[in-house]
Design an enzyme around this catalytic site. Sequence first.
Site, PDB file in Angstrom:
ATOM      1  N   LYS A  52       1.772  -2.881   0.983  1.00 52.83           N
ATOM      2  CA  LYS A  52       1.082  -1.430   1.723  1.00 52.83           C
ATOM      3  C   LYS A  52      -0.399  -1.467   1.405  1.00 52.83           C
ATOM      4  O   LYS A  52      -1.128  -1.072   2.095  1.00 52.83           O
ATOM      5  CB  LYS A  52       2.007  -0.452   1.578  1.00 52.83           C
ATOM      6  CG  LYS A  52       3.119  -0.067   2.584  1.00 52.83           C
ATOM      7  CD  LYS A  52       3.517   1.307   2.743  1.00 52.83           C
ATOM      8  CE  LYS A  52       4.668   1.209   1.585  1.00 52.83           C
ATOM      9  NZ  LYS A  52       5.367   2.584   1.675  1.00 52.83           N
ATOM     10  N   GLU A  58       8.413   5.657   1.388  1.00 54.05           N
ATOM     11  CA  GLU A  58       7.443   6.253   0.956  1.00 54.05           C
ATOM     12  C   GLU A  58       6.304   6.597   2.074  1.00 54.05           C
ATOM     13  O   GLU A  58       5.914   5.534   2.513  1.00 54.05           O
ATOM     14  CB  GLU A  58       6.704   5.796  -0.357  1.00 54.05           C
ATOM     15  CG  GLU A  58       5.879   6.759  -0.734  1.00 54.05           C
ATOM     16  CD  GLU A  58       4.858   6.319  -1.930  1.00 54.05           C
ATOM     17  OE1 GLU A  58       5.368   5.353  -2.877  1.00 54.05           O
ATOM     18  OE2 GLU A  58       4.090   7.202  -2.574  1.00 54.05           O
ATOM     19  N   ARG A 102      13.510  -9.366  -1.332  1.00 52.64           N
ATOM     20  CA  ARG A 102      12.540  -9.066  -0.420  1.00 52.64           C
ATOM     21  C   ARG A 102      12.042  -9.874   0.525  1.00 52.64           C
ATOM     22  O   ARG A 102      12.139 -11.099   0.122  1.00 52.64           O
ATOM     23  CB  ARG A 102      11.106  -8.227  -0.861  1.00 52.64           C
ATOM     24  CG  ARG A 102      10.138  -9.181  -1.866  1.00 52.64           C
ATOM     25  CD  ARG A 102       9.303  -8.412  -2.687  1.00 52.64           C
ATOM     26  NE  ARG A 102       8.359  -7.274  -1.588  1.00 52.64           N
ATOM     27  CZ  ARG A 102       8.165  -6.217  -1.673  1.00 52.64           C
ATOM     28  NH1 ARG A 102       8.856  -5.244  -2.492  1.00 52.64           N
ATOM     29  NH2 ARG A 102       7.340  -5.695  -1.042  1.00 52.64           N
TER      30      ARG A 102
END
Length: 563
Positions: A275, A39, A265
Site C-alpha cells: 500500500k 486499514e 500473502r
Amino acid sequence: MTPETSPVREAGQDFIRDIVTEDIASGRHPAPVTRFPPEPNGYLHIGHAKSICLNFGIAQEFGGRCHLRFDDTNPAKEEQEYIDSIKADVNWLGFDWGEHLHHASDYFEQLYDWAEKLIRDGNAYVDDQSPDEMRAARGTLTEPGRNSPFRDRGVDENLDLFRRMRAGEFPNGARVLRARIDMASGNINLRDPVLYRILHAAHPRTGTAWSIYPSYDYAHGQSDAIEGITHSLCTLEFADHQPLYNWFLDNLPVPSHPRQFEFARLNITYTVLSKRVLTELVRGGHVAGWDDPRMPTIAGFRRRGVPPVAIRDFIKSVGVARANSVVDVSMLDAAIREILNKDAPRRMAVLRPLKLVIENYPEGPGEELDAINHPEDPSAGSRKIHFGREIFVERDDFMEDPPKKFYRLSPGKEVRLRYAYFVTCREVVKDAAGEVVELRCTYDPETRGGNTPPDGRKVQATLHWVSAAGSLPAEIRLYNPLFKSASPDTSNFAADLNPDSLEVLAGARIEAALADAKHGAAVQFERLGYFSPDDASTPDKLVFNRTVGLRDAFAKTMAGTKA
Ligand code: ATP
Ligand code: MG
C-alpha cells in the site's frame, strides 16, 4: 483427531479449511466466524482479494458469517474515501457482510477500560521516553532490550498520567502506554509493546473525542474477541505477533478467545502489492489514480473491464498455503481470458486504421452482412454489420514488401475480410512523405459472407475490418505491466517503472454497435483481445481499455516489442 477420523481434504480445500472442518466436527464451534480487517489507508489490491475470498469464502462454505471490520486506529493516515472504496470493492467482488459492518473505533471505550485494567493489574505503564530512546532500548534479535526508567511507576501515577493522556493534556509523542511484559523476550513483539500513543487528530468516526489511539496489536485481538471471531486469519508476518495476541486475551476479561492462523500473502510477478508504494504511485502522479487500469487494485481491475469472477477464480487457483511464493502474472491473465473467452461477445474494431477502397464495389449505401456474436455459443446469435466501398483494415495487416511467411495483405495478394468478401490488393497510395495512406483493391462478389468462391480458390488469411460508414472513431488504451522487472525493487520503484505501460491509440475505429457497449461488460475485438469501455467513455468520445490480450504476449512485450 486421529488420522483415521480426520476428514478427507476435498479438492480445493486447504489447511485453514481443514482446521475449520475439524472444529465443526469436534463441536468446538458450530460455525466459523471470520472477519476481513482492512486499514482504511488506501484502496484494496488483489492481495487483499485473497484475504477477502478466504474469509468470506469460509463463512459461506461452512454456514458461518464474515464481518467487515475497519481497523481504523490511525486517523493520521485514514480517510473516508478509502472506507467507501473498500466497501464498494468487497461488494463488487461478490461478498456481503450483512449486519456485520464493524470498526475498531466502535470499541475505543471498551479498549480504554481494558487498558486501565492492565494498569491496575501491573500489566501496563506510561512511558515518558522519547521515540528514539525507546527504539534504542528495544535491543535487537540477538541482544535483549533494556527496561525503561519509567517501568516501575506506581499504579496511581500510571492511571493519572494515562487519564491525562486521554484528556489531551500532552502533545503528540510525549508519552505512550506500554504493556509490561518482558524486555528480554526473544520475541521483540513482547518487549513492552506500545498500546496507546498520543495523537491529536480528528477521526472519520469519533471526531475529536480522542487524543490517544490504540496500536494495531492492542486493538486487533480484542476486537476479534468482542465480535466472537472464531478463526482470525492473517498473513505470515503476524506469526511473531501471535504470542502477544494471546497475551492480551489471557490478561483481559474478554468474552471469547479467538485463535489466530497465518497464511502466505499473495505475491505476483511484475506487480507491487504494497500500500505504501501504491500510495506513492498515486501521489507522485505515476498513474492516473487508484483506479488506473495499470494498478493492481480492485478498482483498477474493475475499470479495466475484468469481471469479479475472474479474480475469484484466480485466487482459487492460487490456493492457500503456509509457505510464501510468487505467482506468475500470466496466471492472472489466463484466468481473465478464460472467463472472457466464454462470456464476451465478438465485435470488430481496427486499432491503427488503414483505408481500403474497393474499386469494383458499387457506389452507394453499401449493404448489411451477418456477423456471429460468439463462435462457441450459437445462442448468442448474430448481428448486422455494415459493408461498403470504403473500409478500414489494420495497418499491421499490410506490408508492401512482405517476407515469405507474411500471408496477409500485400500488393497482388488476395485475403478474406471476415464475414464479407475476398479482396485483392491492386495498388498502394502514398502521401508526399512516402507513407502508405490507402490501398486500392477489388473484391469478388461471389465470396459474399466470406465464403469460398465456386472455383474453390483459397486464401491464407482472414482479416478483421470495419466499414468507414458503419464505424465510429474511438480512443483505445493498451496496458502493459507497470514495472520492468519481475520482482520490482520497492525501495526505488520509480527507476523500475515501465515507460511503455500505457499506449494510447487516438485514431481507432470501432463497429458502430459498440457505441452502447455497457461498462464492465468486456467484448472481444476479433483478433485483438478483450476490451471494455472506460469509465470516462461517452457517446461523444468513446474510450475503450484493453482488458487483456488474446494470447500471452507478455514475454514479447517485455523483450521490447509493443504488443
Ligand atoms: P499495511 O498494514 O501495511 O497498510 P496491509 O496490506 O497489511 O498493509 P491491511 O488493510 O492491514 O493492509 O490488510 C487487510 C488484510 O488483508 C490483512 O488481514 C492482511 O493480512 C491482508 N493482506 C494484505 N496484503 C495481502 C496479500 N498480499 N495477500 C494476502 N492477504 C493480504
Ligand atoms: Mg496490515
